[in-house]
Write a protein that holds these residues in place. Structure first.
Motif, PDB file in Angstrom:
ATOM      1  N   ASN A  63      64.516  63.788   1.368  1.00  0.00           N
ATOM      2  CA  ASN A  63      64.828  62.133   1.786  1.00  0.00           C
ATOM      3  C   ASN A  63      64.247  62.875   3.830  1.00  0.00           C
ATOM      4  N   LEU A  64      64.517  63.566   3.917  1.00  0.00           N
ATOM      5  CA  LEU A  64      63.974  64.007   5.794  1.00  0.00           C
ATOM      6  C   LEU A  64      65.830  63.003   6.522  1.00  0.00           C
ATOM      7  N   THR A  65      66.497  63.438   6.118  1.00  0.00           N
ATOM      8  CA  THR A  65      67.438  63.000   6.273  1.00  0.00           C
ATOM      9  C   THR A  65      68.116  64.599   6.789  1.00  0.00           C
ATOM     10  N   PHE A  66      69.484  64.260   7.387  1.00  0.00           N
ATOM     11  CA  PHE A  66      69.760  65.541   7.675  1.00  0.00           C
ATOM     12  C   PHE A  66      71.577  65.474   7.865  1.00  0.00           C
ATOM     13  N   THR A  67      72.174  66.180   7.457  1.00  0.00           N
ATOM     14  CA  THR A  67      74.210  65.859   8.135  1.00  0.00           C
ATOM     15  C   THR A  67      74.278  67.341   9.257  1.00  0.00           C
ATOM     16  N   GLY A  68      75.247  66.545  10.000  1.00  0.00           N
ATOM     17  CA  GLY A  68      75.427  68.073  10.743  1.00  0.00           C
ATOM     18  C   GLY A  68      76.958  67.393  11.178  1.00  0.00           C
ATOM     19  N   SER A  69      77.645  68.625  11.450  1.00  0.00           N
ATOM     20  CA  SER A  69      79.022  69.085  12.089  1.00  0.00           C
ATOM     21  C   SER A  69      79.370  69.842  13.477  1.00  0.00           C
ATOM     22  N   THR A 117      86.119  58.010  23.349  1.00  0.00           N
ATOM     23  CA  THR A 117      87.265  57.667  23.871  1.00  0.00           C
ATOM     24  C   THR A 117      88.693  57.956  23.046  1.00  0.00           C
ATOM     25  N   PHE A 118      89.476  58.471  24.139  1.00  0.00           N
ATOM     26  CA  PHE A 118      91.366  58.493  23.103  1.00  0.00           C
ATOM     27  C   PHE A 118      92.097  57.922  24.247  1.00  0.00           C
ATOM     28  N   ALA A 119      93.254  57.777  23.208  1.00  0.00           N
ATOM     29  CA  ALA A 119      94.477  56.810  23.859  1.00  0.00           C
ATOM     30  C   ALA A 119      94.900  57.879  24.428  1.00  0.00           C
ATOM     31  N   LYS A 120      95.313  58.399  25.593  1.00  0.00           N
ATOM     32  CA  LYS A 120      94.916  58.967  26.316  1.00  0.00           C
ATOM     33  C   LYS A 120      94.521  60.079  27.134  1.00  0.00           C
ATOM     34  N   PRO A 121      94.384  60.154  28.591  1.00  0.00           N
ATOM     35  CA  PRO A 121      93.495  61.463  28.915  1.00  0.00           C
ATOM     36  C   PRO A 121      93.517  62.628  28.870  1.00  0.00           C
ATOM     37  N   LEU A 122      92.362  63.165  29.211  1.00  0.00           N
ATOM     38  CA  LEU A 122      92.299  64.775  28.261  1.00  0.00           C
ATOM     39  C   LEU A 122      92.421  65.216  29.388  1.00  0.00           C
ATOM     40  N   THR A 123      93.114  66.206  29.259  1.00  0.00           N
ATOM     41  CA  THR A 123      93.900  66.797  30.717  1.00  0.00           C
ATOM     42  C   THR A 123      92.597  67.803  31.244  1.00  0.00           C
ATOM     43  N   LYS A 124      92.573  68.344  32.759  1.00  0.00           N
ATOM     44  CA  LYS A 124      92.090  69.157  33.349  1.00  0.00           C
ATOM     45  C   LYS A 124      92.518  70.549  32.655  1.00  0.00           C
ATOM     46  N   GLY A 125      90.902  71.374  32.234  1.00  0.00           N
ATOM     47  CA  GLY A 125      90.913  73.183  31.619  1.00  0.00           C
ATOM     48  C   GLY A 125      89.959  72.899  30.329  1.00  0.00           C
ATOM     49  N   ARG A 126      90.600  73.075  29.902  1.00  0.00           N
ATOM     50  CA  ARG A 126      89.443  73.301  28.508  1.00  0.00           C
ATOM     51  C   ARG A 126      89.836  72.653  27.383  1.00  0.00           C
ATOM     52  N   HIS A 127      89.009  72.099  26.385  1.00  0.00           N
ATOM     53  CA  HIS A 127      88.758  71.418  25.418  1.00  0.00           C
ATOM     54  C   HIS A 127      87.947  71.948  24.215  1.00  0.00           C
ATOM     55  N   VAL A 128      88.241  71.474  22.765  1.00  0.00           N
ATOM     56  CA  VAL A 128      87.209  71.480  22.370  1.00  0.00           C
ATOM     57  C   VAL A 128      86.541  70.341  21.875  1.00  0.00           C
ATOM     58  N   LEU A 129      85.373  69.869  21.530  1.00  0.00           N
ATOM     59  CA  LEU A 129      85.552  68.210  20.465  1.00  0.00           C
ATOM     60  C   LEU A 129      84.765  67.928  19.835  1.00  0.00           C
ATOM     61  N   SER A 130      84.852  68.215  18.376  1.00  0.00           N
ATOM     62  CA  SER A 130      84.248  67.791  17.273  1.00  0.00           C
ATOM     63  C   SER A 130      84.130  66.594  16.451  1.00  0.00           C
ATOM     64  N   ILE A 131      82.674  66.620  16.031  1.00  0.00           N
ATOM     65  CA  ILE A 131      82.331  66.097  15.946  1.00  0.00           C
ATOM     66  C   ILE A 131      81.194  65.808  14.223  1.00  0.00           C
ATOM     67  N   ASP A 132      81.375  64.772  13.276  1.00  0.00           N
ATOM     68  CA  ASP A 132      80.595  64.823  12.683  1.00  0.00           C
ATOM     69  C   ASP A 132      79.320  63.709  12.546  1.00  0.00           C
ATOM     70  N   TYR A 133      78.947  63.947  11.709  1.00  0.00           N
ATOM     71  CA  TYR A 133      77.192  63.209  12.211  1.00  0.00           C
ATOM     72  C   TYR A 133      76.666  63.283  11.274  1.00  0.00           C
ATOM     73  N   ALA A 134      74.746  62.534  11.835  1.00  0.00           N
ATOM     74  CA  ALA A 134      74.012  62.909   9.732  1.00  0.00           C
ATOM     75  C   ALA A 134      73.067  61.854  11.196  1.00  0.00           C
ATOM     76  N   GLY A 135      71.451  61.870  10.989  1.00  0.00           N
ATOM     77  CA  GLY A 135      70.041  62.067  11.589  1.00  0.00           C
ATOM     78  C   GLY A 135      69.327  61.502  10.809  1.00  0.00           C
ATOM     79  N   LYS A 136      68.019  61.833  11.231  1.00  0.00           N
ATOM     80  CA  LYS A 136      66.943  62.041  10.117  1.00  0.00           C
ATOM     81  C   LYS A 136      65.565  62.790  10.857  1.00  0.00           C
ATOM     82  N   ILE A 137      65.334  62.934  10.081  1.00  0.00           N
ATOM     83  CA  ILE A 137      64.374  64.732  10.163  1.00  0.00           C
ATOM     84  C   ILE A 137      62.861  63.473  10.443  1.00  0.00           C
TER      85      ILE A 137
END
Length: 883
Positions: A63-69, A117-137
């Motif tokens: 179907n020429l699509t993909f899902t990813g995280s 965008t987050f409700a409160k500012p992210l502090t300086k330093g290390r963080h992990v951003l997790s994203i679920d998404y989809a796209g096309k082939i």
């Protein structure tokens, strides 16, 4: 490909903030002074930088699509409520940062960004951003894309990635700019039994229910997003070991034998590069991956550890491939392998310095070929590349080698002859000036100082200047920061005390601005007496230099042809050189012939001087000299298109001159003949076919007809040449027969060649049929644009008008990276002044095409100026010569 903080400080901050690195790739941080986060161009806020991407995706191939995280480890440099990264044609279901909760997601299609965008500012330093998404082939070579191909068992589909320059963002939401290097860990859920490939070896495979497998690859080194790769399909792989790495070739099932030359070549190349760069290739494996189809934009891509090639650039089929193909495969492997250091290990900070990758790799492919295949005489090939660059660089539409780019999208327009071939020529000139050993020492120092880092052009110049102890930086800046071609006019020649006294005056060679005030360059010039002796080196500064060359008599300026400039001799000096033409070194014969031809067409000396040199060329001359003569004859014949009487007279003279050459090469290869001689055979037969030689046309048709019953009728190295002559002269029945042959062919390389050649017909009605065919699915998605381009080579106005009327449908068949230049290129060979207005109308309808349209207009205008200004001289010469 065939573009806050110092980078060192960023690396330190990331390691301190995340504790994340890969021990297998630990290396000193880059110490380059030029590439800093404060100064490098970016389209993103500078407050957040990535260090690690953990990607998990599942392609739906049917179907020429993909899902990813993706889990992206980032360093927040200043508190912020919003993280902005690049994304194109992706949709998002959720995103979060641990401790900060879910993000509100907004996308900007025009800017190709996604904001979290987050409700409160992210502090300086290390963080992990997790994203679920989809796209096309996609079905073109952009982002994650699919290629379909025919087999005896029916149609198959494989998928690959192509991310340079701005298309990793179609696969992963990311900091998709070369400066933002990070480590990548890739996991893919794929059909069990298919082979999955990435930059690194497979770390583990887990079988899942439903005929699926989860394949996890080892973590990559720190690298730019555009170098990430993934491939999947019914492949097979052969391997060898060299330079401490496993080297592989990967093809569709059944094609592995055609990759053996590439596999055999890859090991020695890698070993030599380890020594040349002084830093060993750092990955555990290096795959060379062949894929069906083609692109209007590129032939191969240097993904780290997983180089992608279209099949024609990697495979050799004895039924079809020529000596030129063999050399092309070798130089492409050498080019892309050079990128593993120049581009991958050390990367330009922004696309302004794309030439650092491409110019260097193009130069080094020639040096590599000289080392391993000296009999191919690749130094003469470099002259052809220089000529191509000068042809572009002498027009008003040229640009500097290092050209400012405000957006990453502009990088697609930088993959041109200035970036590649001028870059190659300038590097070759600087190496000759610095000395080969000093140049290599400077390159080694540059690589070691900037390993895993990002650089700007001056970082290389500084390293070489230190090693050479010569003013490399000033000369290099002249040739890379300003456009154009120096013109060295040679005068004098009096013999004093056994030496020829010459004056070298620097101007500027242009093809379309005769009154232009010349720029100034510092130009290294080597001069040598035809009678022999060592070359005399001079540096032309402030417009003039005087040089005494030992030996009296004719002198070759730019001896050895290392310089990037045109050489114009006074008539008396040229007369002496022309009289000695047969005794010049082959490389100087080629350089003189090329200069004289270009200067003649530009009106700076008689346009017939190059033809006089062709008459003076001994029949025994180097094959590459004769290949250049045939190309000049073919080009002049093209200028006569639409002028049947004059063209017929020129062809009579040209055929008379080339007839003895045909006797020399013949139709049959001779035992132990050189590669250049084999290439010359194809060149001579092809140009004689273009010039209408009845004997050549008849023999080509006879062999084509006999091919079904006589295996020797069409030798593999001549198949393309014979097919080209037959296709050009085809009538309706012949065109239909070739189409039927293409439709039935399962050999992917031959099938593509046959369909493309349907566009070569001289009959306008058949050319129109080829254009209509290109708009169908029959030829294959990636072949159709090549058919249209082939028509444009013979009927430029027809092809251009057709493409404009069908603009949306045509552009849908072109790779995204090639779209801005494709339509304009179709009209660039026109000899009709009306094309200029048509090109203007194209810009008016689509302003994004303006830059490429101006290039096409410059080509058309120059062509018209040659037809009107110089062709009459050639016509007079033809009459005097017997035409």
């Amino acid at each position: 490909m065939r573009r806050l903080l110092s980078s060192a400080a960023v690396a330190v901050l990331l390691l301190a903030a995340t504790g994340a690195t890969s021990s297998a790739f630990a290396a000193p941080a880059s110490k380059t002074p030029g590439a800093t986060a404060q100064t490098v161009t970016t389209q993103l806020p500078r407050t957040v930088v990535p260090s690690h991407y953990d990607v998990n995706f599942t392609p739906d191939i049917a179907n020429l699509t993909f899902t990813g995280s993706v889990r992206i480890t980032v360093a927040v440099l200043e508190p912020t409520t919003t993280i902005v990264l690049q994304a194109n044609e992706l949709t998002f279901s959720k995103a979060s940062v641990k401790g900060a909760g879910a993000a509100t997601i907004a996308t900007d299609e025009k800017a190709q960004t996604a904001s979290f965008t987050f409700a409160k500012p992210l502090t300086k330093g290390r963080h992990v951003l997790s994203i679920d998404y989809a796209g096309k082939i996609n079905t073109r070579a952009t982002g994650l894309f699919a290629l379909d191909y025919e087999t005896g068992a029916g149609k198959k589909r494989a998928i690959y990635t192509q991310f340079e320059a701005p298309d990793a963002r179609r696969f992963i939401p990311s900091w998709d700019e070369p400066f933002y290097k990070a480590i990548f860990k890739l996991t893919a859920t794929v059909p069990t039994g298919q082979m999955a490939i990435s930059n690194m070896p497979v770390e583990k495979t887990v079988d899942l229910p439903g005929g699926k497998s989860r394949v996890t690859f080892a973590a990559s080194p720190k690298m730019s997003t555009y170098l990430l790769f993934f491939g999947l399909g019914e492949f097979e792989r052969a391997t060898t070991t060299a330079a401490g790495a496993e080297i592989g070739v990967i093809t569709k099932k059944g094609d592995l034998a055609q990759a053996q030359f590439a596999l055999k070549s890859a090991g020695p190349i890698l070993e030599w590069y380890n020594d040349y760069f002084g830093v060993n290739y750092p990955l555990p494996k290096l795959d060379h991956i062949a894929a069906p189809g083609q692109s209007q934009f590129f032939a191969a891509m240097e993904n780290w550890g997983a180089i992608f090639y279209f099949e024609y650039a990697l495979l050799l089929d004895p039924a079809l491939s020529t000596q030129e193909d063999r050399e092309g495969v070798y130089t492409t492997v050498a080019h892309e392998t050079a990128h593993q250091w120049f581009g991958n290990l050390v990367t330009m900070a922004w696309w302004d310095d794309l030439w650092l990758n491409e110019g260097f790799a193009t130069w080094l492919e020639g040096r590599t070929t000289e080392k391993f295949f000296p009999e191919w005489n690749s130094a003469l090939n470099a002259i052809a590349g220089r000529e191509y660059a000068m042809g572009l660089d002498a027009l008003v539409t040229t640009h500097p080698v290092v050209q400012p780019m405000k957006t990453v999208e502009e990088a697609s327009e930088a993959f041109d002859g200035i970036t590649y071939q001028k870059g190659q020529a300038v590097i070759g000139m600087l190496e000759a000036y610095a000395g080969a050993d000093a140049w290599r020492d400077g390159v080694r120092s540059y690589i070691k100082a900037n390993t895993y880092g990002s650089t700007v052009t001056d970082d290389l110049w500084g390293a070489v200047e230190t090693a050479a102890g010569k003013p490399i930086k000033a000369i290099a800046r002249d040739f890379t920061l300003q456009p154009g071609v120096p013109l060295i006019t040679v005068s004098g020649g009096a013999c004093v005390n056994g030496a020829s006294q010459l004056t070298l005056t620097q101007g500027e060679f242009t093809k379309d601005r005769p009154g232009k005030t010349p720029l100034r360059w510092g130009v290294p010039v080597a001069s040598r007496a035809v009678s022999g002796g060592a070359p005399v080196q001079a540096l032309v500064e402030n417009g003039e230099a005087r040089v005494a060359v030992p030996g009296c008599g004719p002198v070759v300026v730019n001896a050895g042809q290392a310089g990037y400039f045109r050489t114009l001799y006074t008539p008396e000096l040229f007369k002496g050189l022309a009289g000695s033409f047969g005794s010049l070194q082959p490389i100087d014969q080629l350089g003189l012939l090329s200069d004289v031809y270009a200067l003649g067409l530009a009106g700076l000396q008689p346009a017939t001087d190059a033809l006089d040199l062709s008459i003076a060329t001994p029949i025994s001359a180097d094959p590459k000299i004769w290949s250049r003569v045939t190309s000049i004859y073919g080009a002049i014949d093209g200028y006569y298109d639409g002028m049947p009487t004059e063209q017929a007279r020129f062809r009579k003279v040209a055929l008379a001159r080339l007839s003895p050459l045909m006797t020399r090469v013949g139709w049959t290869a001779k035992p132990d003949e050189s590669g250049p001689e084999a290439t010359l055979r194809g060149d001579v037969i092809a140009v004689l076919g273009r010039l209408g030689d009845p004997a050549v046309a008849a023999e080509a048709k006879r062999r084509y007809a006999a091919d079904k019953t006589d295996p020797a009728a069409v030798p593999g190295p001549l198949r393309k040449t014979i097919l080209g002559i037959v296709a050009a002269q085809a009538d309706t029945a012949g065109w239909d027969a070739m189409r039927a042959q293409a439709k039935a062919e399962t050999n992917a390389l031959l099938r593509t060649e046959l369909y493309t050649l349907l566009g070569a017909a001289r009959d306008p009605a058949l050319a129109k049929r080829a254009l209509d065919l290109a708009m169908t699915d029959e030829p294959g998605a990636t072949t159709s644009p090549n058919i249209i381009s082939k028509v444009a080579g013979v009927h430029p106005d027809l092809a251009f008008d057709f493409a404009v009327v069908n603009k949306a449908a045509v552009e849908a068949k072109v790779d995204a990276s090639g779209r801005t230049g494709y339509l304009a290129s179709l009209g660039a060979r026109s000899s009709d002044r009306a094309m200029l207005a048509k090109l203007d109308a194209l810009t008016a309808s689509d302003p994004t095409l303006a830059r490429e349209v101006e290039k096409a207009k410059a080509a058309v205008s120059y062509r018209l100026s040659v037809r009107e200004g110089q062709l009459p001289q050639i016509t007079t010469w033809v009459k005097k010569t017997g035409g």
